[in-house]
Design a protein around this motif. Structure first.
Motif, PDB file in Angstrom:
ATOM      1  N   SER A 171      37.677  40.195  43.301  1.00  0.00           N
ATOM      2  CA  SER A 171      38.969  40.488  43.934  1.00  0.00           C
ATOM      3  C   SER A 171      39.813  39.242  44.154  1.00  0.00           C
ATOM      4  O   SER A 171      40.837  39.305  44.825  1.00  0.00           O
ATOM      5  N   LEU A 172      39.387  38.101  43.584  1.00  0.00           N
ATOM      6  CA  LEU A 172      40.107  36.863  43.852  1.00  0.00           C
ATOM      7  C   LEU A 172      41.522  36.881  43.291  1.00  0.00           C
ATOM      8  O   LEU A 172      42.380  36.131  43.738  1.00  0.00           O
ATOM      9  N   SER A 173      41.770  37.710  42.272  1.00  0.00           N
ATOM     10  CA  SER A 173      43.127  37.824  41.747  1.00  0.00           C
ATOM     11  C   SER A 173      43.908  38.936  42.436  1.00  0.00           C
ATOM     12  O   SER A 173      45.065  39.175  42.105  1.00  0.00           O
ATOM     13  N   ASP A 174      43.268  39.617  43.387  1.00  0.00           N
ATOM     14  CA  ASP A 174      43.940  40.657  44.159  1.00  0.00           C
ATOM     15  C   ASP A 174      44.918  39.985  45.116  1.00  0.00           C
ATOM     16  O   ASP A 174      44.521  39.136  45.916  1.00  0.00           O
ATOM     17  N   PRO A 175      46.194  40.354  45.065  1.00  0.00           N
ATOM     18  CA  PRO A 175      47.177  39.710  45.943  1.00  0.00           C
ATOM     19  C   PRO A 175      46.815  39.768  47.419  1.00  0.00           C
ATOM     20  O   PRO A 175      47.197  38.888  48.186  1.00  0.00           O
ATOM     21  N   ARG A 176      46.066  40.789  47.824  1.00  0.00           N
ATOM     22  CA  ARG A 176      45.718  40.905  49.235  1.00  0.00           C
ATOM     23  C   ARG A 176      44.865  39.741  49.719  1.00  0.00           C
ATOM     24  O   ARG A 176      44.828  39.448  50.913  1.00  0.00           O
ATOM     25  N   ALA A 177      44.179  39.061  48.801  1.00  0.00           N
ATOM     26  CA  ALA A 177      43.353  37.914  49.186  1.00  0.00           C
ATOM     27  C   ALA A 177      44.137  36.614  49.173  1.00  0.00           C
ATOM     28  O   ALA A 177      43.635  35.586  49.631  1.00  0.00           O
ATOM     29  N   LEU A 178      45.380  36.647  48.666  1.00  0.00           N
ATOM     30  CA  LEU A 178      46.134  35.421  48.425  1.00  0.00           C
ATOM     31  C   LEU A 178      47.377  35.279  49.292  1.00  0.00           C
ATOM     32  O   LEU A 178      47.999  34.213  49.283  1.00  0.00           O
ATOM     33  N   LYS A 255      48.873  27.473  43.613  1.00  0.00           N
ATOM     34  CA  LYS A 255      48.174  27.512  42.323  1.00  0.00           C
ATOM     35  C   LYS A 255      47.316  28.765  42.203  1.00  0.00           C
ATOM     36  O   LYS A 255      47.146  29.300  41.099  1.00  0.00           O
ATOM     37  N   ASN A 256      46.764  29.241  43.313  1.00  0.00           N
ATOM     38  CA  ASN A 256      46.025  30.506  43.277  1.00  0.00           C
ATOM     39  C   ASN A 256      46.942  31.649  42.851  1.00  0.00           C
ATOM     40  O   ASN A 256      46.554  32.525  42.066  1.00  0.00           O
ATOM     41  N   LEU A 257      48.172  31.649  43.378  1.00  0.00           N
ATOM     42  CA  LEU A 257      49.140  32.680  42.991  1.00  0.00           C
ATOM     43  C   LEU A 257      49.552  32.515  41.532  1.00  0.00           C
ATOM     44  O   LEU A 257      49.681  33.495  40.791  1.00  0.00           O
ATOM     45  N   LYS A 258      49.754  31.292  41.133  1.00  0.00           N
ATOM     46  CA  LYS A 258      50.129  31.015  39.738  1.00  0.00           C
ATOM     47  C   LYS A 258      49.033  31.493  38.785  1.00  0.00           C
ATOM     48  O   LYS A 258      49.318  32.121  37.758  1.00  0.00           O
ATOM     49  N   ASP A 259      47.775  31.211  39.132  1.00  0.00           N
ATOM     50  CA  ASP A 259      46.654  31.660  38.299  1.00  0.00           C
ATOM     51  C   ASP A 259      46.590  33.189  38.237  1.00  0.00           C
ATOM     52  O   ASP A 259      46.369  33.774  37.172  1.00  0.00           O
ATOM     53  N   ALA A 260      46.773  33.832  39.395  1.00  0.00           N
ATOM     54  CA  ALA A 260      46.626  35.290  39.460  1.00  0.00           C
ATOM     55  C   ALA A 260      47.715  36.010  38.679  1.00  0.00           C
ATOM     56  O   ALA A 260      47.457  37.055  38.072  1.00  0.00           O
ATOM     57  N   PHE A 261      48.931  35.469  38.679  1.00  0.00           N
ATOM     58  CA  PHE A 261      50.059  36.180  38.077  1.00  0.00           C
ATOM     59  C   PHE A 261      50.525  35.575  36.757  1.00  0.00           C
ATOM     60  O   PHE A 261      51.532  36.014  36.203  1.00  0.00           O
ATOM     61  N   TRP A 262      49.802  34.589  36.256  1.00  0.00           N
ATOM     62  CA  TRP A 262      50.176  33.999  34.967  1.00  0.00           C
ATOM     63  C   TRP A 262      50.186  35.096  33.904  1.00  0.00           C
ATOM     64  O   TRP A 262      49.228  35.855  33.778  1.00  0.00           O
ATOM     65  N   PRO A 263      51.259  35.214  33.137  1.00  0.00           N
ATOM     66  CA  PRO A 263      51.388  36.376  32.236  1.00  0.00           C
ATOM     67  C   PRO A 263      50.455  36.369  31.032  1.00  0.00           C
ATOM     68  O   PRO A 263      50.473  37.316  30.260  1.00  0.00           O
TER      69      PRO A 263
END
Length: 421
Positions: A171-178, A255-263
């Motif tokens: 769930s690390l790419s789940d926005p709720r964790a970020l 950077k966590n957000l950038k990693d999660a949402f990188w297209p």
């Protein structure tokens, strides 16, 4: 923020890459065009941040988006050289909780249709209530106790009584964790977010004179451990890599957000830039090497959903939130590679002129700058440099054409769609 100007730390603004090359040893700074500028500064040559103006051009209301970015910018504007390297457990100059909530508020406005902004102050109050809850449960009994007993009670309250926990690996790419507001709501988050909440509790307890000793927060690098506090007098050299400074926390958060949402989510062994360069055919080798037919079909399905306005993190991320994370990292003035990464996203969106400007800024700024010893390996850096060279060649060819035609998917990345799915 409508747009920004790239400047040196001096009062002059660099308005031309040819006349005023960027100095590698000078930190990059972005200044809002709405701020007061000298009369002789040529704003037409300013290096813009693109996202908000592009959304305006697509017919979207960016009032709340811009307000949240301005809140973020006003907070990081307080960061001097000393404050950047100050531990989050003793930081007093920048409100880290509000900064994190401004990040969440901007991204929430980017993807929602709500006419109401994220209630930043309400979530700040929720943090204050958390501190009050600890005082009402443990305050009188632990105030005169040892540092170890005090911190043990604080962690028991946070992780047992209130149930805050690390998000699962899946769930690390789940926005709720970020995002801070989601972590406060769902009680599950990344190590960085839990460290921030821990630091905010310490800040309030110190304000109320309940904390009489210096505390450091140990932020774990593994995937399961929880952040822990310890008496600073008992610090060891081995603890230093686990101590989050104000700058480190904000950069990790973004950077966590950038990693999660990188297209471009394929091939996690490559850097984000190389994945985007691979998608743009700026790297050597087959474009779909190692991919199965099922993976390619999944990617096409995800692309189709994106084009209909359904935002998904399956292989194709979220272009708007990736651009937003890149822009804020650039405003943090931390890493020149952010200029390069932002450039290739702009290329994929069809902003060829702006993409070239940012890539030129990256190349000029890096010309005499030694490589970061903690950065990518030489082999990986060589691959990235090769991709940069190919991208610049392509941008130069595009600039020589009479007209610049944006790709057909340009609007779908930045505009809303009436279809819910």
């Amino acid at each position: 923020m409508a747009s920004a100007t790239l400047t040196s730390s001096s009062s002059s603004v660099f308005t031309s890459f040819h006349k005023s090359p960027l100095r590698p040893s000078t930190p990059l700074r972005f200044v809002c065009k709405s701020q007061t500028l000298d009369q002789d500064q040529d704003q037409d040559q300013a290096l813009p941040l693109v996202l908000h103006d592009a959304l305006d051009a697509s017919g979207l209301d960016t009032k709340h988006v811009r307000a949240a970015r301005e809140g973020f910018r006003s907070q990081i504007g307080r960061l001097g050289a000393v404050e950047r390297d100050t531990s989050i457990s003793v930081n007093r100059r920048i409100d880290l909780a509000k900064t994190a909530l401004y990040i969440a508020a901007e991204d929430d406005s980017l993807i929602s249709h709500s006419s109401v902004p994220l209630p930043v102050d309400a979530f700040v109050d929720r943090l204050d209530d958390l501190s009050m809850g600890f005082c009402s449960h443990y305050g009188a009994s632990v105030a005169p106790s040892s540092p170890e007993a005090f911190l043990g009670a604080l962690e028991r309250f946070l992780y047992q009584d209130k149930g805050f926990r690390r998000a699962k690996v899946s769930s690390l790419s789940d926005p709720r964790a970020l995002y801070l507001h989601s972590v406060l709501t769902h009680r599950s988050g990344s190590a960085v977010m839990l460290s921030l909440i821990y630091a905010e509790l310490l800040k309030m307890l110190r304000l109320w004179s309940l904390l009489s000793f210096d505390v450091e927060i140990y932020c774990p690098h593994d995937l399961v451990s929880l952040p822990r506090g310890y008496n600073k007098k008992k610090s060891r050299v081995s603890d230093q890599p686990h101590i989050l400074t104000t700058q480190a926390l904000l950069v990790k958060m973004l950077k966590n957000l950038k990693d999660a949402f990188w297209p471009f989510q394929n091939d996690p062994t490559k850097s984000l830039f190389l994945r985007a360069a691979h998608a743009a055919r700026c790297t050597s080798g087959p474009t779909n090497m190692g991919e199965s037919g099922f993976e390619r079909a999944s990617a096409k399905a995800a692309q189709h959903r994106l084009e209909r306005g359904v935002w998904t993190s399956v292989r194709l991320g979220d272009m708007r939130r990736a651009l937003s994370a890149c822009e804020r990292l650039i405003q943090m003035e931390f890493d020149l590679d952010e200029l390069r990464d932002y450039s290739i996203l702009l290329y994929h969106c069809g902003f060829y002129e702006e993409s070239m400007q940012y890539m030129k800024a990256y190349l000029t700024s890096r010309a005499d700058k030694p490589l970061n010893q903690e950065g990518p390996s030489k082999a990986l850096r060589d691959l990235e440099d090769e991709a940069v060279e190919k991208l610049m060649m392509r941008l130069n060819l595009i600039s020589m054409e009479d007209t610049h035609t944006r790709p057909s998917y340009f609007r779908s990345f930045l505009s809303n769609c009436s279809e819910p799915w």
